[in-house]
Every structure is written in C-alpha cells, then in structure tokens.
Design a protein around this motif. Structure first.
Motif, PDB file in Angstrom:
ATOM      1  N   THR A 111       5.597 103.699  20.899  1.00 52.13           N
ATOM      2  CA  THR A 111       4.804 104.081  22.062  1.00 52.13           C
ATOM      3  C   THR A 111       5.746 104.547  23.162  1.00 52.13           C
ATOM      4  N   ARG A 112       5.556 105.799  23.598  1.00 56.01           N
ATOM      5  CA  ARG A 112       6.349 106.323  24.705  1.00 56.01           C
ATOM      6  C   ARG A 112       5.544 106.161  25.990  1.00 56.01           C
ATOM      7  N   HIS A 113       6.127 105.372  26.895  1.00 55.57           N
ATOM      8  CA  HIS A 113       5.461 105.062  28.164  1.00 55.57           C
ATOM      9  C   HIS A 113       5.870 106.017  29.280  1.00 55.57           C
ATOM     10  N   GLY A 114       6.774 106.936  28.983  1.00 56.49           N
ATOM     11  CA  GLY A 114       7.236 107.888  29.983  1.00 56.49           C
ATOM     12  C   GLY A 114       8.191 108.875  29.347  1.00 56.49           C
ATOM     13  N   PRO A 115       8.683 109.837  30.112  1.00 60.98           N
ATOM     14  CA  PRO A 115       9.656 110.801  29.582  1.00 60.98           C
ATOM     15  C   PRO A 115      10.986 110.134  29.254  1.00 60.98           C
ATOM     16  N   PHE A 116      11.866 110.869  28.599  1.00 68.86           N
ATOM     17  CA  PHE A 116      13.140 110.290  28.150  1.00 68.86           C
ATOM     18  C   PHE A 116      14.129 110.080  29.303  1.00 68.86           C
ATOM     19  N   GLU A 117      14.072 110.880  30.343  1.00 67.78           N
ATOM     20  CA  GLU A 117      14.848 110.683  31.571  1.00 67.78           C
ATOM     21  C   GLU A 117      16.355 110.864  31.406  1.00 67.78           C
ATOM     22  N   THR A 118      16.808 111.471  30.322  1.00 70.07           N
ATOM     23  CA  THR A 118      18.251 111.645  30.161  1.00 70.07           C
ATOM     24  C   THR A 118      18.841 112.553  31.243  1.00 70.07           C
ATOM     25  N   LEU A 120      18.190 112.337  34.344  1.00 69.95           N
ATOM     26  CA  LEU A 120      18.264 111.623  35.625  1.00 69.95           C
ATOM     27  C   LEU A 120      19.572 110.858  35.802  1.00 69.95           C
ATOM     28  N   TYR A 121      20.314 110.652  34.720  1.00 72.90           N
ATOM     29  CA  TYR A 121      21.505 109.805  34.786  1.00 72.90           C
ATOM     30  C   TYR A 121      22.698 110.515  34.136  1.00 72.90           C
ATOM     31  N   LYS A 122      23.886 110.202  34.628  1.00 71.20           N
ATOM     32  CA  LYS A 122      25.134 110.693  34.046  1.00 71.20           C
ATOM     33  C   LYS A 122      25.773 109.562  33.251  1.00 71.20           C
ATOM     34  N   TRP A 123      26.311 109.913  32.077  1.00 73.47           N
ATOM     35  CA  TRP A 123      26.857 108.862  31.216  1.00 73.47           C
ATOM     36  C   TRP A 123      28.007 108.122  31.872  1.00 73.47           C
ATOM     37  N   TYR A 124      28.782 108.803  32.718  1.00 71.15           N
ATOM     38  CA  TYR A 124      29.948 108.165  33.322  1.00 71.15           C
ATOM     39  C   TYR A 124      29.596 107.392  34.592  1.00 71.15           C
ATOM     40  N   ARG A 125      28.410 107.620  35.147  1.00 68.93           N
ATOM     41  CA  ARG A 125      27.996 106.879  36.346  1.00 68.93           C
ATOM     42  C   ARG A 125      27.047 105.727  36.009  1.00 68.93           C
ATOM     43  N   SER A 126      26.140 105.965  35.097  1.00 73.38           N
ATOM     44  CA  SER A 126      25.154 104.930  34.741  1.00 73.38           C
ATOM     45  C   SER A 126      25.045 104.832  33.219  1.00 73.38           C
ATOM     46  N   PRO A 127      26.125 104.417  32.544  1.00 73.77           N
ATOM     47  CA  PRO A 127      26.081 104.365  31.075  1.00 73.77           C
ATOM     48  C   PRO A 127      25.012 103.421  30.538  1.00 73.77           C
ATOM     49  N   ALA A 128      24.740 102.317  31.265  1.00 67.90           N
ATOM     50  CA  ALA A 128      23.743 101.353  30.794  1.00 67.90           C
ATOM     51  C   ALA A 128      22.337 101.937  30.808  1.00 67.90           C
ATOM     52  N   ARG A 129      22.109 102.947  31.630  1.00 72.73           N
ATOM     53  CA  ARG A 129      20.812 103.615  31.663  1.00 72.73           C
ATOM     54  C   ARG A 129      20.805 104.871  30.785  1.00 72.73           C
ATOM     55  N   TYR A 130      21.927 105.577  30.784  1.00 73.32           N
ATOM     56  CA  TYR A 130      21.978 106.860  30.085  1.00 73.32           C
ATOM     57  C   TYR A 130      21.917 106.707  28.570  1.00 73.32           C
ATOM     58  N   PHE A 131      22.740 105.832  27.990  1.00 72.30           N
ATOM     59  CA  PHE A 131      22.850 105.784  26.537  1.00 72.30           C
ATOM     60  C   PHE A 131      21.588 105.264  25.837  1.00 72.30           C
ATOM     61  N   PRO A 132      20.901 104.216  26.349  1.00 71.78           N
ATOM     62  CA  PRO A 132      19.632 103.845  25.698  1.00 71.78           C
ATOM     63  C   PRO A 132      18.638 104.997  25.656  1.00 71.78           C
ATOM     64  N   ARG A 133      18.597 105.806  26.715  1.00 70.22           N
ATOM     65  CA  ARG A 133      17.684 106.950  26.750  1.00 70.22           C
ATOM     66  C   ARG A 133      18.112 108.033  25.767  1.00 70.22           C
ATOM     67  N   LEU A 134      19.426 108.226  25.650  1.00 67.89           N
ATOM     68  CA  LEU A 134      19.938 109.196  24.686  1.00 67.89           C
ATOM     69  C   LEU A 134      19.636 108.755  23.261  1.00 67.89           C
ATOM     70  N   PHE A 135      19.888 107.478  22.959  1.00 69.60           N
ATOM     71  CA  PHE A 135      19.602 106.961  21.626  1.00 69.60           C
ATOM     72  C   PHE A 135      18.121 107.120  21.298  1.00 69.60           C
ATOM     73  N   CYS A 136      17.273 106.884  22.294  1.00 70.82           N
ATOM     74  CA  CYS A 136      15.832 106.982  22.079  1.00 70.82           C
ATOM     75  C   CYS A 136      15.437 108.381  21.614  1.00 70.82           C
ATOM     76  N   ARG A 137      16.047 109.396  22.195  1.00 74.74           N
ATOM     77  CA  ARG A 137      15.735 110.779  21.815  1.00 74.74           C
ATOM     78  C   ARG A 137      16.019 111.040  20.335  1.00 74.74           C
ATOM     79  N   TYR A 138      17.031 110.376  19.782  1.00 75.13           N
ATOM     80  CA  TYR A 138      17.399 110.601  18.380  1.00 75.13           C
ATOM     81  C   TYR A 138      16.649 109.667  17.429  1.00 75.13           C
ATOM     82  N   PHE A 139      16.561 108.403  17.775  1.00 76.97           N
ATOM     83  CA  PHE A 139      15.977 107.433  16.849  1.00 76.97           C
ATOM     84  C   PHE A 139      14.455 107.505  16.802  1.00 76.97           C
TER      85      PHE A 139
END
Length: 367
Positions: A111-118, A120-139
């Motif tokens: 269930t997708r409750h919102g957009p992927f939001e990748t 909105l965040y930079k991997w080097y500034r907010s890795p804890a937010r960026y990478f889960p969203r990136l993984f979600c796009r693939y998995f």
C-alpha cells in the motif's frame, strides 16, 4: 479462510497506523489476520480485534535499521509457521520485505500512502530519509499488487510499476456520523480546528499567520510533533489551544465552525480531511492534488494556494462571513464521503486485492 500478514514498523502513531487499524477492522471475520508492528499502542489495539501480533522493539534514529533487521528475521518464520497466504506492507523500508515473501511463494500487497519523495532529500544530507525511499522505488516491483490510497498517488506509482498491477482504493471513514454539524450562527469566538501532526510541512504556521489580526477567532490544535515548540512561540498573542494528541476527535469536529488542513504536502490521502467532511464541517484545504480530488475540485471544501497564508486568510474571512457557503460545503462534503470514501467502497477494493471471499454475500471477489 485466507491468512494475511500486515507489516508496519513505523513510528510515531500517525495516518499509516490509523490506516492499519482500519484495515484490520475491514477484514475482520473475512480473513485470519497477523501483524508485525513496532508501536505498543498499535499492537494493543490490533490484539483487541483478534489479530495475532508480534511487536518489534521500538528503536529510533540510526538504530531503526535494527528494527528492520528484526522484522526481516521474524517475517519468514511467521510466513512458514502459520502458512501465510498474503504479505501486506506499509511504509518505505518495509517494501524490502516483499522480496523474501515472493521467494517464499507468497502473494504480496504494497500500500502506497504517498509519493516516493526521493526528490525531496539528498543522499549526503539526509541519508536516513533518502535511502529508504530509493529502496522503495526498486523493491515495489516485487509486489503482486500495489494499492494507492488516492488517484494522486497512483500517478506517481504508475510511472514505476505496470498499470495492470496498480489499484486505487481510497482511504475511508470507518463510521459515518448519523448527523452533520448544523449551525447557522458561528460560535463566539468562531471555532477553527486543526487535526494532525505538528511538523513544519503540515503547515499549521500558515493558519497562525492568517489568524493574526482577525477578531473573534479561536483555533484548537489536536496533535503533537517535533515542531510544537516553534508553533507555540508563533501562536503567542493569538487565541490558540494546543490539546496534544487526541484519539477521540469526534466531539471537536461537532463543535468546530471551520476545519483547516494547510499541508504543504506531499500527502497521500489525509484521513483527517475525510473525517471532518463526514461530520459536515465546512473546510478549507491547501490545493494539493489530493485535496482537489477529495473536494471535487473545490465543490466540497474551499481551496487555497499551497503555502500562501494571505490566500488562506482571504478564504477564511470569506467563509466566516458567508453562512450559505458554509452550509453548501457541509452538504457537499458529506455527500462526497458517503459516495466515495465509505467502508463499503473500501471493503470491495480490498477483498479484490487480497482475493478474499465475502462471507456475508457468499461471493468470491477477484481482480
């Protein structure tokens, strides 16, 4: 009877957790339900509905990865031990569980409750937010069915997942109030209501800015979050009551003159917006795509430009002074929720997604 495992290891308690609770109520009696979650409060509520729950220890910050690793260990055991038929996941990091579930031969629903939001965040500034969203796009590709809570979310998902695996089942209101708010005259002072998390992107500061200088208005705020202290400072000199988190919001809806959801977004489909509409509270929403969707393009709620406190102020002043407009919005809002966002509409969509037999109708629904 199908066995469904629902996974939500997010925190704090918010819209997704309310959704999980509502989903178990929807499927109750039609499937054997299991759940993996991290919040004790959610676990207790699910257990009270007869759901078999495994509660993962709640760890925050970078240690949140441990929460996921524990879940990754628990899920295969549950799937094999209880012969789970369908694994349903919520959130970003949880989508990684889709792969082992598919390897074990189970159907998977995301269930997708919102957009992927990748974006909105930079991997080097907010890795804890960026990478889960990136993984979600693939998995998310490992989901046999993707459910989107609104048409606005569907547009973002269909660019990644084949359209024939995507279904829109909008969020819904569990209980449709038997009576709407009926008030020809405003309270004194006029009662404004905000319900939601106190985070900067939720936009409560816009209401405070729009209120400044308006006579005879009072704002009640239900919710908590990391932006609370800043908001309380901004509210100095205004008639604002911060009530904190409240699980029973109906009395506040019944007493409110106007409800405001000023979110900057992104949003999937805010349940609080549907709840206030079901009570017939005249509402003002930011003109996010999902708010345009649920308001019928402004027929069931007034819309203001996202992030524009001056436009919000103009819409607020106009609505406060126009009792006929408030009445028409109230009627249109209840009609909209009754038609499109009822438990009956959601039940049909989820029975199809989970391929669950409707025991009451004796009907087997399948997409």
């Amino acid at each position: 009877m199908k066995k469904i495992l629902i996974i939500d290891i997010g925190s704090p308690y918010g819209g997704v957790e309310a959704y999980v609770e509502s989903l178990t109520s929807l499927l109750q009696g039609q499937a054997t339900l299991f759940a993996v979650c991290a919040l004790t409060e959610l676990a207790e509520r699910l257990r009270s509905k007869g759901v078999k729950v495994v509660c993962i220890p709640l760890v925050a910050g970078w240690a949140k990865g441990l929460r996921f690793l524990l879940t990754l260990c628990v899920v295969p055991y549950l799937v094999l031990r209880y012969r789970i038929d369908v694994v349903q996941v919520n959130g970003y990091l949880e989508t990684l569980i889709l792969l082992p579930a598919r390897i074990l031969g189970r159907d998977t629903v995301c269930t997708r409750h919102g957009p992927f939001e990748t974006d909105l965040y930079k991997w080097y500034r907010s890795p804890a937010r960026y990478f889960p969203r990136l993984f979600c796009r693939y998995f998310i590709h490992f989901a046999t069915r993707v459910i989107c809570v609104s048409e606005a979310v569907e547009k973002t998902v269909c660019g990644i997942v084949p359209a024939d695996r995507v279904t829109v089942v909008p969020n819904w209101v569990n209980i449709f109030p038997s009576e709407k708010v009926q008030r020809d005259k405003l309270n004194s002072p006029a009662s404004l209501l905000y319900v939601g998390r106190l985070e900067k992107y939720k936009g409560l500061q816009l209401i405070l800015e729009a209120m400044r200088g308006l006579p005879d208005v009072r704002l009640t705020v239900l919710g908590d979050g990391s932006y609370r202290d800043e908001l309380m400072q901004l509210a100095q000199g205004l008639d604002v009551q911060f009530k904190g988190f409240c699980s029973e919001t109906a009395p506040y809806y019944r007493s409110a003159d106007i409800f405001i959801n000023p979110s900057y977004g992104p949003e999937g489909l805010p349940i609080v917006s549907l709840e206030c509409m079901s009570h017939g509270v005249p509402s003002i929403f930011s003109d996010l795509p999902v708010h345009e969707e649920i308001s019928g393009g402004g027929r069931a709620a007034a819309l203001f430009k996202v992030g524009d406190a001056q436009d919000l102020r103009q819409k607020l002043v106009a609505l406060l002074s126009d009792s006929e407009r408030r009445h028409s919005l109230s009627l249109a809002a209840r009609a909209m929720v009754h038609e499109k966002y009822s438990p009956e509409a959601a039940r049909k969509g989820y029975f199809a997604a989970f391929e669950v037999q409707n025991s009451e109708a004796g009907e087997y629904i399948r997409l």
